[in-house]
Structures are given as C-alpha cells and as structure tokens.
Scaffold this motif. Structure first.
Motif, mmCIF file in Angstrom:
data_model
loop_
_atom_site.group_PDB
_atom_site.id
_atom_site.type_symbol
_atom_site.label_atom_id
_atom_site.label_comp_id
_atom_site.label_asym_id
_atom_site.label_seq_id
_atom_site.Cartn_x
_atom_site.Cartn_y
_atom_site.Cartn_z
ATOM 1 N N ARG A 185 0.811 -1.252 0.134
ATOM 2 C CA ARG A 185 0.079 -0.075 -0.079
ATOM 3 C C ARG A 185 0.742 1.195 -0.002
ATOM 4 N NH1 ARG A 185 -2.603 -4.162 2.462
ATOM 5 N NH2 ARG A 185 -4.794 -4.307 2.052
ATOM 6 N N THR A 186 0.477 2.105 -0.678
ATOM 7 C CA THR A 186 1.208 3.454 -0.885
ATOM 8 C C THR A 186 0.884 4.478 0.087
ATOM 9 O OG1 THR A 186 -0.225 4.194 -2.707
ATOM 10 C CG2 THR A 186 1.770 2.914 -3.328
ATOM 11 N N PRO A 187 1.843 5.495 0.294
ATOM 12 C CA PRO A 187 1.414 6.365 1.278
ATOM 13 C C PRO A 187 -0.123 7.195 0.961
ATOM 14 C CG PRO A 187 3.856 6.615 0.895
ATOM 15 C CD PRO A 187 3.049 5.499 -0.140
ATOM 16 N N GLY A 188 -0.222 7.388 -0.386
ATOM 17 C CA GLY A 188 -1.439 7.926 -0.969
ATOM 18 C C GLY A 188 -2.801 7.288 -0.825
ATOM 19 N N GLY A 189 -2.495 5.972 -0.313
ATOM 20 C CA GLY A 189 -3.758 5.161 -0.060
ATOM 21 C C GLY A 189 -3.951 4.092 -1.223
ATOM 22 N N GLY A 190 -3.081 4.147 -2.194
ATOM 23 C CA GLY A 190 -3.336 3.274 -3.368
ATOM 24 C C GLY A 190 -2.641 1.956 -2.932
ATOM 25 N N THR A 191 -2.615 0.848 -3.962
ATOM 26 C CA THR A 191 -2.153 -0.312 -3.851
ATOM 27 C C THR A 191 -1.466 -0.711 -4.998
ATOM 28 O OG1 THR A 191 -4.086 -1.542 -4.552
ATOM 29 C CG2 THR A 191 -3.805 -1.109 -1.993
ATOM 30 N N MET A 192 -0.332 -1.435 -4.762
ATOM 31 C CA MET A 192 0.498 -1.687 -6.003
ATOM 32 C C MET A 192 -0.132 -3.097 -6.462
ATOM 33 S SD MET A 192 4.361 -1.352 -4.528
ATOM 34 C CE MET A 192 5.231 -2.222 -5.641
ATOM 35 N N SER A 193 -0.150 -3.266 -7.898
ATOM 36 C CA SER A 193 -0.805 -4.348 -8.372
ATOM 37 C C SER A 193 0.099 -5.632 -8.357
ATOM 38 C CB SER A 193 -1.272 -4.109 -9.733
ATOM 39 O OG SER A 193 -0.299 -3.684 -10.669
#
Length: 213
Positions: free
Chosen positions: A50-58
């Motif tokens: 999970r990235t700091p911006g709230g997204g996720t890596m696929s």
C-alpha cells in the motif's frame, strides 16, 4: 513469443545497464522458483503493498533480509503481518555477485536484500527509482515465468527517453554505475508466455540489492 525464431543477444541498454537473455538455465529457474514459493508463505509472506497516498501496487511482494515498504526498510513486515523478515540466504548473494561479475566485470559488497514481486496478467509497475538503499552497488534482476515489457529510462525524469526490453524467464538485467538510479517499470506482462515446464502462472521478478551501512 518466437523464442526459437529470433536469437537474442547480450545488450548494454545504457551505460552500466546490461540485459543477458537466458542467464539462468532451466534447472536454475526451477531451483529459484521452489525457493520463491517457500518465501511467499507466511509469516512475513507475500503481501499487497500500500502506498502512502492510499493506493495499492498491483504486483504483490515478499522481502528477504530487510523488509521494504514505501519508502524505507525495516526488520519486520511493518505493513504486513508484523513478523520478522525472512533471512537472506548466502547462495542468493553468491548468485547476485556472479551476475554483476558476468555483466559489469566488477566486484561488490555482499548482497543482503531481496524484493520478490509477483505479477499476474493484469499487474503493472509504474516508473520508479530504487533509491532507498544507502549503497550504490548494482541492482540485480532475475525473471521467472511470463515475459514482460521492461521499460528502462533515465535518472532525471520518469518520462522519455527510455528503452523497452522484453524480459523472458531466465533473463538477467543488471543496472549500476551511471544507471543505478535510472527510472524503470513494467508497463505490460504477456500472460501465458512462460515455459510450461516451469509450472508458474504469472511472472516473478527477483530483485537483489545491497542495503549499505
């Protein structure tokens, strides 16, 4: 993928960045895959980043030696189950140092970190730099399973110029020296292109690094 139709050759993609097709033979690929399957099991196993911006890596990931999270390293899976990270095996470090000697003709400090990314057919990796290590030792990348488009760019920007390289199962890519901080990514995976005898659905990328003091 016309593997037997068009020969592939060792290529210097950029200064300090070298692609060697078929560096790992079939037996070496099977051995590495067996190890990856063991490392992917919990505790501190395969996880979604999970990235700091709230997204996720696929692409999902498991780490050895030190646990990478955006954007640093820890001794435990701080963004996973919190378990201690699995140890980095000496034989994997020997493989990394041999890869650097074969491609760049140089020696390096002992390798101590592995980031292993698993890509299914829909996974991608955006352009980024491997800049969280304190060492400038070359990054060693080994591919297993499905082929992908590996985009290798420049150190100044995520945009062009870049070179797209097809990485297949068993391929080696090493980047160090002036290319150590070049942006790179995976814009596309080609599902179903891996060697059937390997028994892997998807793509594994084993990235080896030196953390530094």
């Amino acid at each position: 993928m016309d593997a037997g139709l068009f020969p592939r050759f060792r290529t210097e993609v950029a200064p300090g960045a070298v692609h060697v097709p078929d560096w790992l033979d079939a037996a070496g690929q099977r051995e590495l895959l067996r190890a990856c399957r063991g490392w992917a099991r919990p505790p501190a196993g395969l996880r979604t980043v999970r990235t700091p911006g709230g997204g996720t890596m696929s692409a999902r990931q498991v780490c050895l030696g030190r646990h990478w999270y955006p954007y640093g390293y820890a001794a435990t899976a701080v963004d996973g189950d919190g378990a201690p990270v699995k140890p980095f095996p000496a034989w994997l470090g020997d493989l990394a140092r041999r890869a650097v000697a074969d491609t760049l003709g140089t020696t390096t400090p002992p390798y101590d970190i592995a980031l292993i990314n698993y890509y299914d057919g829909d996974a991608r990796m955006g352009m980024h730099r491997d800049s969280d290590e304190r060492s400038d030792a070359p990054v060693v990348s080994l591919s297993l399973g499905d082929s992908c488009v590996f985009r290798f760019g420049n150190a100044e920007t995520r945009t062009r110029p870049w070179t797209d390289v097809e990485l297949r199962s068993g391929d080696l890519f090493v980047f160090g020296g002036p290319s150590r901080l070049a942006h790179h990514g995976v814009p596309r995976v080609h599902p179903g292109t891996g060697p059937t005898e390997l028994g892997l659905t998807g793509r594994l990328n084993v990235t080896l690094r030196v953390g530094g003091p």
